[in-house]
Design an enzyme around this catalytic site. Structure first.
Site, PDB file in Angstrom:
ATOM      1  N   HIS A 115      69.110  59.355  67.457  1.00 23.35           N
ATOM      2  CA  HIS A 115      70.241  59.579  68.111  1.00 23.35           C
ATOM      3  C   HIS A 115      70.530  60.933  69.152  1.00 23.35           C
ATOM      4  O   HIS A 115      71.381  61.864  69.024  1.00 23.35           O
ATOM      5  CB  HIS A 115      71.300  60.111  66.831  1.00 23.35           C
ATOM      6  CG  HIS A 115      71.268  58.960  65.796  1.00 23.35           C
ATOM      7  ND1 HIS A 115      71.449  57.660  66.176  1.00 23.35           N
ATOM      8  CD2 HIS A 115      71.744  59.098  64.455  1.00 23.35           C
ATOM      9  CE1 HIS A 115      71.776  56.904  65.241  1.00 23.35           C
ATOM     10  NE2 HIS A 115      71.870  57.826  64.173  1.00 23.35           N
ATOM     11  N   HIS A 130      79.443  56.403  65.473  1.00 21.98           N
ATOM     12  CA  HIS A 130      78.776  56.477  63.930  1.00 21.98           C
ATOM     13  C   HIS A 130      79.599  56.490  62.776  1.00 21.98           C
ATOM     14  O   HIS A 130      79.401  57.227  61.777  1.00 21.98           O
ATOM     15  CB  HIS A 130      77.541  57.485  64.063  1.00 21.98           C
ATOM     16  CG  HIS A 130      76.604  57.187  62.989  1.00 21.98           C
ATOM     17  ND1 HIS A 130      76.529  56.880  61.581  1.00 21.98           N
ATOM     18  CD2 HIS A 130      75.191  57.188  63.220  1.00 21.98           C
ATOM     19  CE1 HIS A 130      75.319  56.810  61.175  1.00 21.98           C
ATOM     20  NE2 HIS A 130      74.486  56.821  62.133  1.00 21.98           N
ATOM     21  N   GLU A 144      77.189  50.147  63.807  1.00 20.41           N
ATOM     22  CA  GLU A 144      76.849  50.972  65.416  1.00 20.41           C
ATOM     23  C   GLU A 144      76.382  49.983  66.385  1.00 20.41           C
ATOM     24  O   GLU A 144      75.313  49.286  66.367  1.00 20.41           O
ATOM     25  CB  GLU A 144      75.684  51.883  65.101  1.00 20.41           C
ATOM     26  CG  GLU A 144      75.791  52.768  63.637  1.00 20.41           C
ATOM     27  CD  GLU A 144      74.568  53.408  63.317  1.00 20.41           C
ATOM     28  OE1 GLU A 144      73.498  53.917  64.188  1.00 20.41           O
ATOM     29  OE2 GLU A 144      74.232  53.386  62.064  1.00 20.41           O
TER      30      GLU A 144
HETATM   31  C1  BGC Z   1      70.349  55.548  61.082  1.00 18.07           C
HETATM   32  C2  BGC Z   1      69.724  55.779  59.758  1.00 18.07           C
HETATM   33  C3  BGC Z   1      70.120  57.384  59.701  1.00 18.07           C
HETATM   34  C4  BGC Z   1      71.556  57.361  60.010  1.00 18.07           C
HETATM   35  C5  BGC Z   1      71.876  58.858  59.918  1.00 18.07           C
HETATM   36  C6  BGC Z   1      71.595  55.575  61.358  1.00 18.07           C
HETATM   37  O1  BGC Z   1      71.831  55.188  62.579  1.00 18.07           O
HETATM   38  O2  BGC Z   1      69.805  53.907  61.301  1.00 18.07           O
HETATM   39  O3  BGC Z   1      68.387  55.697  59.413  1.00 18.07           O
HETATM   40  O4  BGC Z   1      69.770  57.788  58.262  1.00 18.07           O
HETATM   41  O5  BGC Z   1      71.864  56.926  61.109  1.00 18.07           O
HETATM   42  O6  BGC Z   1      71.555  59.593  60.579  1.00 18.07           O
END
Ligand code: BGC
Length: 351
Positions: free
Chosen positions: A106, A177, A314
């Protein structure tokens, strides 16, 4: 005091409180967004028996800064994972900030979710935020200017538009998210009883760190087949792919015809059929994440989340795409003379 006001009681890391904006439609439904992380904080849908908060979330800056769930945040420069925190372009190797073991997740240690965005436009049903990310930020090349806008319609549609320009070629992958629970954040029910349809016939298997193994797999005869609507719990945790991630935490490539934001690509339905969420996007893929690591994360008021309390849908490029140019999707690299533009519409239908 409302949850949104509570959020402004303590300052953000720059010493100032968050600014929170609410867009309300004529049915009385509303969304709230804050400038920190251009974060979608709240989505209250007017139901027959009153307002229902359908986003997981938090109500204080202290909790916001402590959580790693990315509740409702705008995620960038590169949403999802980059293997080994590196990629090459035109013979040059770039190292990005590693914040999940040896990988970048991210956008790195200080992703776009951790920045204060500037408001550049606001009216009754739309707000636009802007962020400047300088050359080398988290290891990514190029000065990047990015805008994200939220539009809330009379039809309970939340449309999130992203645009960006950069002065050196760089991978760009922006998403939101938000975690949804259509029975309501305060219902205490998890998201596994929701039913889901995804117009995708292939998904991307991963290793135990969530890094793609390399090949897209057909969903046929697997727990990843959501071509027909099914309850999420039906095939939950029934195979190694899911067991590695405590549930679904995988990207699906959307079928041709479902990548132009015209047709509904994904439908999530509450178990009592009271509310439905339809997602349209012009992104080629979507990460389905069933909130497998939420356990112990503080929520609103005294709530502490359990795993699977909500589901994130997402929309994005496939994870680690900068290292996998062979995949059947448009390139995730934004050229210096091009504009990044993407849109995702979340439509809430009261049934
Ligand atoms: C990821 C997860 C992660 C979450 C929060 C998601 O987009 O795929 O593995 O735990 O984001 O960080």
């Amino acid at each position: 005091m409302t949850i949104e006001q509570d959020m402004t009681l303590q300052p953000f890391s720059d010493g100032l409180p968050a600014n929170i904006f609410t867009l309300t439609n004529q049915h009385g439904s509303s969304i709230a967004i804050m400038d920190i992380g251009a974060t979608w904080l709240s989505c209250k849908i007017q139901m027959q028996d009153g307002l229902r908060e359908v986003l997981l979330g938090i109500d204080s800056m202290q909790k916001h800064l402590a959580q790693q769930a990315y509740f409702g945040a705008t995620v960038g420069r590169y949403a999802n994972r980059i293997k080994g925190g590196k990629f090459t372009n035109a013979g040059q190797c770039f190292h990005t900030a590693r914040n999940e073991g040896e990988n970048t997740l991210h956008g790195g240690i200080e992703g776009f979710d951790k920045r204060r965005w500037q408001v550049i436009h606001q009216d009754n049903n739309k707000i636009t935020f802007s962020l400047f990310s300088k050359d080398g930020d988290q290891g990514f090349p190029g000065n990047l200017s990015v805008n994200v806008s939220y539009h809330f319609s009379e039809q309970n549609e939340v449309t999130i538009d992203y645009s960006a320009v950069v002065d050196k070629c760089c991978p760009v992958n922006l998403t939101n998210h938000a975690y949804f629970n259509l029975m309501g954040d305060q219902s205490g029910l998890d998201c596994l009883s929701h039913s889901l349809q995804i117009h995708a016939d292939r998904y991307l298997p991963t290793n135990h760190n969530g890094i793609p193994l390399g090949e897209l797999q057909f969903v046929t005869n697997s727990s990843f087949d959501f071509l027909q609507k099914k309850a999420i719990q039906q095939d939950f945790l029934t195979d190694v792919q899911q067991k590695n991630q405590l549930g679904y935490d995988h990207a699906f490539i959307l079928k041709e015809g479902y990548q132009d934001a015209k047709k509904v690509a994904v439908t999530l339905t509450a178990p009592d059929a009271s509310l439905q969420l339809q997602v349209k996007t012009n992104k080629p893929a979507m990460q389905l994440y069933t909130g497998n690591f939420l356990l112990g994360t503080p929520g609103r008021a005294t709530r502490v989340y359990e795993n699977n309390a909500g589901i994130a849908l997402e929309t994005q490029y496939l994870p680690d795409a900068p290292n996998n140019p062979q995949w059947p999707q448009p390139t995730s690299f934004l050229q210096a003379d091009k504009k990044y533009q993407s849109t995702t519409c979340y439509c809430f239908r009261v049934l």
